[in-house]
Design a protein around this motif. Structure first.
Motif, PDB file in Angstrom:
ATOM      1  N   ARG A   7       4.654  -3.321   2.236  1.00  0.00           N
ATOM      2  CA  ARG A   7       3.559  -2.261   2.194  1.00  0.00           C
ATOM      3  C   ARG A   7       3.647  -1.805   0.974  1.00  0.00           C
ATOM      4  O   ARG A   7       4.559  -1.951   0.025  1.00  0.00           O
ATOM      5  CB  ARG A   7       4.005  -1.237   3.061  1.00  0.00           C
ATOM      6  CG  ARG A   7       5.120  -0.479   2.812  1.00  0.00           C
ATOM      7  CD  ARG A   7       5.259   0.860   3.832  1.00  0.00           C
ATOM      8  NE  ARG A   7       6.389   1.519   3.749  1.00  0.00           N
ATOM      9  CZ  ARG A   7       6.235   2.613   2.506  1.00  0.00           C
ATOM     10  NH1 ARG A   7       5.324   2.915   2.023  1.00  0.00           N
ATOM     11  NH2 ARG A   7       7.640   3.321   2.175  1.00  0.00           N
ATOM     12  N   ARG A   8       2.285  -1.297   0.571  1.00  0.00           N
ATOM     13  CA  ARG A   8       2.304  -0.444  -0.683  1.00  0.00           C
ATOM     14  C   ARG A   8       2.637   0.993  -0.473  1.00  0.00           C
ATOM     15  O   ARG A   8       2.397   1.732   0.436  1.00  0.00           O
ATOM     16  CB  ARG A   8       0.607  -0.505  -1.253  1.00  0.00           C
ATOM     17  CG  ARG A   8       0.457   0.316  -2.650  1.00  0.00           C
ATOM     18  CD  ARG A   8      -0.798  -0.047  -3.028  1.00  0.00           C
ATOM     19  NE  ARG A   8      -1.201   0.657  -4.094  1.00  0.00           N
ATOM     20  CZ  ARG A   8      -1.051   0.636  -5.476  1.00  0.00           C
ATOM     21  NH1 ARG A   8      -0.031  -0.262  -5.813  1.00  0.00           N
ATOM     22  NH2 ARG A   8      -1.117   1.469  -6.198  1.00  0.00           N
ATOM     23  N   SER A  97       4.077  -0.668  -6.037  1.00  0.00           N
ATOM     24  CA  SER A  97       4.061  -1.933  -5.820  1.00  0.00           C
ATOM     25  C   SER A  97       5.058  -2.506  -5.214  1.00  0.00           C
ATOM     26  O   SER A  97       5.005  -3.422  -4.556  1.00  0.00           O
ATOM     27  CB  SER A  97       3.484  -2.750  -6.941  1.00  0.00           C
ATOM     28  OG  SER A  97       4.699  -2.372  -7.995  1.00  0.00           O
ATOM     29  N   ASP A 121      -4.141   5.953  -2.775  1.00  0.00           N
ATOM     30  CA  ASP A 121      -2.815   6.109  -2.821  1.00  0.00           C
ATOM     31  C   ASP A 121      -2.317   7.492  -2.208  1.00  0.00           C
ATOM     32  O   ASP A 121      -1.137   7.601  -2.111  1.00  0.00           O
ATOM     33  CB  ASP A 121      -2.079   5.602  -4.056  1.00  0.00           C
ATOM     34  CG  ASP A 121      -2.495   4.165  -4.265  1.00  0.00           C
ATOM     35  OD1 ASP A 121      -2.342   3.271  -3.295  1.00  0.00           O
ATOM     36  OD2 ASP A 121      -2.654   3.624  -5.444  1.00  0.00           O
ATOM     37  N   ASP A 195      -3.943   0.087   6.142  1.00  0.00           N
ATOM     38  CA  ASP A 195      -4.411  -0.246   4.759  1.00  0.00           C
ATOM     39  C   ASP A 195      -3.189  -0.034   3.687  1.00  0.00           C
ATOM     40  O   ASP A 195      -3.487  -0.458   2.677  1.00  0.00           O
ATOM     41  CB  ASP A 195      -5.769   0.587   4.304  1.00  0.00           C
ATOM     42  CG  ASP A 195      -5.496   2.125   4.543  1.00  0.00           C
ATOM     43  OD1 ASP A 195      -4.581   2.641   4.989  1.00  0.00           O
ATOM     44  OD2 ASP A 195      -6.630   2.808   4.546  1.00  0.00           O
ATOM     45  N   ARG A 196      -2.329   0.405   4.364  1.00  0.00           N
ATOM     46  CA  ARG A 196      -1.000   0.700   3.286  1.00  0.00           C
ATOM     47  C   ARG A 196       0.063  -0.762   3.616  1.00  0.00           C
ATOM     48  O   ARG A 196       0.807  -0.940   2.807  1.00  0.00           O
ATOM     49  CB  ARG A 196      -0.129   1.924   3.529  1.00  0.00           C
ATOM     50  CG  ARG A 196      -0.561   3.034   2.748  1.00  0.00           C
ATOM     51  CD  ARG A 196       0.149   4.248   2.793  1.00  0.00           C
ATOM     52  NE  ARG A 196      -0.686   5.480   3.026  1.00  0.00           N
ATOM     53  CZ  ARG A 196      -1.681   5.812   2.442  1.00  0.00           C
ATOM     54  NH1 ARG A 196      -1.936   5.344   1.157  1.00  0.00           N
ATOM     55  NH2 ARG A 196      -2.453   6.753   2.873  1.00  0.00           N
ATOM     56  N   GLN A 197      -0.220  -1.183   4.587  1.00  0.00           N
ATOM     57  CA  GLN A 197       0.652  -2.273   5.063  1.00  0.00           C
ATOM     58  C   GLN A 197      -0.048  -3.776   4.409  1.00  0.00           C
ATOM     59  O   GLN A 197      -0.727  -4.551   5.226  1.00  0.00           O
ATOM     60  CB  GLN A 197       0.967  -2.338   6.441  1.00  0.00           C
ATOM     61  CG  GLN A 197       1.456  -1.255   7.128  1.00  0.00           C
ATOM     62  CD  GLN A 197       2.069  -1.268   8.463  1.00  0.00           C
ATOM     63  OE1 GLN A 197       3.098  -1.993   8.906  1.00  0.00           O
ATOM     64  NE2 GLN A 197       1.275  -0.767   9.577  1.00  0.00           N
ATOM     65  N   THR A 198       0.376  -3.978   3.040  1.00  0.00           N
ATOM     66  CA  THR A 198      -0.084  -5.129   2.742  1.00  0.00           C
ATOM     67  C   THR A 198       0.214  -6.374   3.183  1.00  0.00           C
ATOM     68  O   THR A 198      -0.345  -7.483   3.114  1.00  0.00           O
ATOM     69  CB  THR A 198       0.218  -5.319   0.960  1.00  0.00           C
ATOM     70  OG1 THR A 198       1.590  -4.800   0.952  1.00  0.00           O
ATOM     71  CG2 THR A 198      -0.430  -4.090   0.423  1.00  0.00           C
ATOM     72  N   ASP A 201      -1.640  -8.316   6.911  1.00  0.00           N
ATOM     73  CA  ASP A 201      -2.831  -9.409   7.201  1.00  0.00           C
ATOM     74  C   ASP A 201      -2.245 -10.954   6.917  1.00  0.00           C
ATOM     75  O   ASP A 201      -2.506 -11.729   7.911  1.00  0.00           O
ATOM     76  CB  ASP A 201      -3.880  -9.293   5.796  1.00  0.00           C
ATOM     77  CG  ASP A 201      -4.970 -10.364   5.729  1.00  0.00           C
ATOM     78  OD1 ASP A 201      -5.518 -10.351   7.050  1.00  0.00           O
ATOM     79  OD2 ASP A 201      -5.318 -11.102   4.723  1.00  0.00           O
TER      80      ASP A 201
END
Lengths: 211, 211
Positions: A7-8, A97, A121, A195-198, A201
């Protein structure tokens, strides 16, 4: 066993009038949460006794600060009593990151600038005192009975509080443990925001391929 | 001592493919949280043995259901195997305005309809299985080795999972206790969201007046 999804990190922005207990909450939160670190500012003011480079501040001279400004190296900066203070962009970006969260203890102006530079963020929390009387008592203790200082801080508190509507979350700090629990819940919840868990996907793509 | 701020409840919408553990999570969450209640649907299908009016469903006849549809009395409704199912609007609205939260166990289509009708009140969470194999094992246990049933459910799971991006939060259910902790954090955090705390505006006005 437990699936770790990349995650970011988030920028957790705490604001409140001084005397509302924000500093205690920030300290406790940092103590209890290994994934959270404090943002360290650059400043042009000289170190005070006991202050440590890279822990309390990054101490830089005026020319270097101006140079960093011109390089857009700050997420936000401000001038306070002839000294400059700024949040360097690079360490924050590196932390985010790597999936680490960064805590900011800033006033409404700092919060506005951070939102302006990194809206997606930023998770912002405003901490309110439980009453005007409770705030005044705390300010009076700190100011050690200098009446004019208390009055000035009460005015400052009023100015700060007027920006409460710009924040995502609002906590009335009537009890430190309760407020701390809310802050921890905000951190835990925002960490599982889609949308924070990169890594979600690719995880779902591989899951669907296996079905 | 602890300041209780009036707030509007939220609609906590849980979706997942069957077999991902959503039903267990919903039950545990309801057991542990006094401020949360399950949404009760209307249905035209007859009660099964043990089902209780007003606890499991509101049982209504076809004509009454159609009448309610025409009165816009449902937040969402669907036809499943000749029977109609719908979420009545009034009990949900009553709960929200009293500051109570309502849990919905619906598929992606139900979630879409709820968002369409009450976007600001909806907080949606998608629960993913930790792996295709874990999901298949659970489905196989349930279907008691009817291979065609398992295959059909795996296909259904795939369809459901493809809608994960429509949700606010995503949880990979590799461990029930961990997932439960995340769901509780989402509830706790969303309760201190500024725009859900209807009592904050008058509270701040009175605070500023006292400063």
């Amino acid at each position: 066993m437990s699936e770790e999804i990349a995650r970011r990190g988030m920028m957790l922005v705490l604001s409140s009038p001084s005397g509302a207990g924000k500093t205690t909450l920030a300290r406790r939160l940092l103590e209890d949460d290994d994934g959270l670190e404090m943002s360290i500012s650059c400043t042009t003011r000289p170190p005070r006794p006991g202050e440590q480079e890279g822990r309390d501040y990054f101490f830089v001279d005026h020319d270097r600060f101006i140079e960093m400004q011109s390089q857009d190296a700050f997420l936000e900066w401000a001038v306070v009593f002839d000294n400059r203070y700024g949040t360097p962009r690079k360490p924050v970006e590196d932390a985010l990151s790597m999936g680490r969260d960064v805590l900011f203890d800033v006033d409404w102006q700092g919060a506005q600038k951070l939102r302006g530079n990194a809206a997606r963020d930023v998770v912002s929390v405003f901490v309110l005192p439980p009453s005007a009387r409770a705030l005044e008592e705390r300010l009076r203790q700190r100011a050690q009975d200098h009446e004019d200082v208390v009055k000035k801080r009460m005015q400052g508190a009023s100015n700060e509080i007027q920006h409460w509507e710009e924040y995502d979350y609002v906590i009335v700090n009537s009890d430190v443990e309760r407020s701390l629990a809310f802050l921890k819940a905000v951190l835990a919840a925002e960490r599982v925001r889609r949308d924070r868990q990169t890594g979600i996907d690719p995880f779902v793509k591989s899951l669907l391929a296996d079905l």
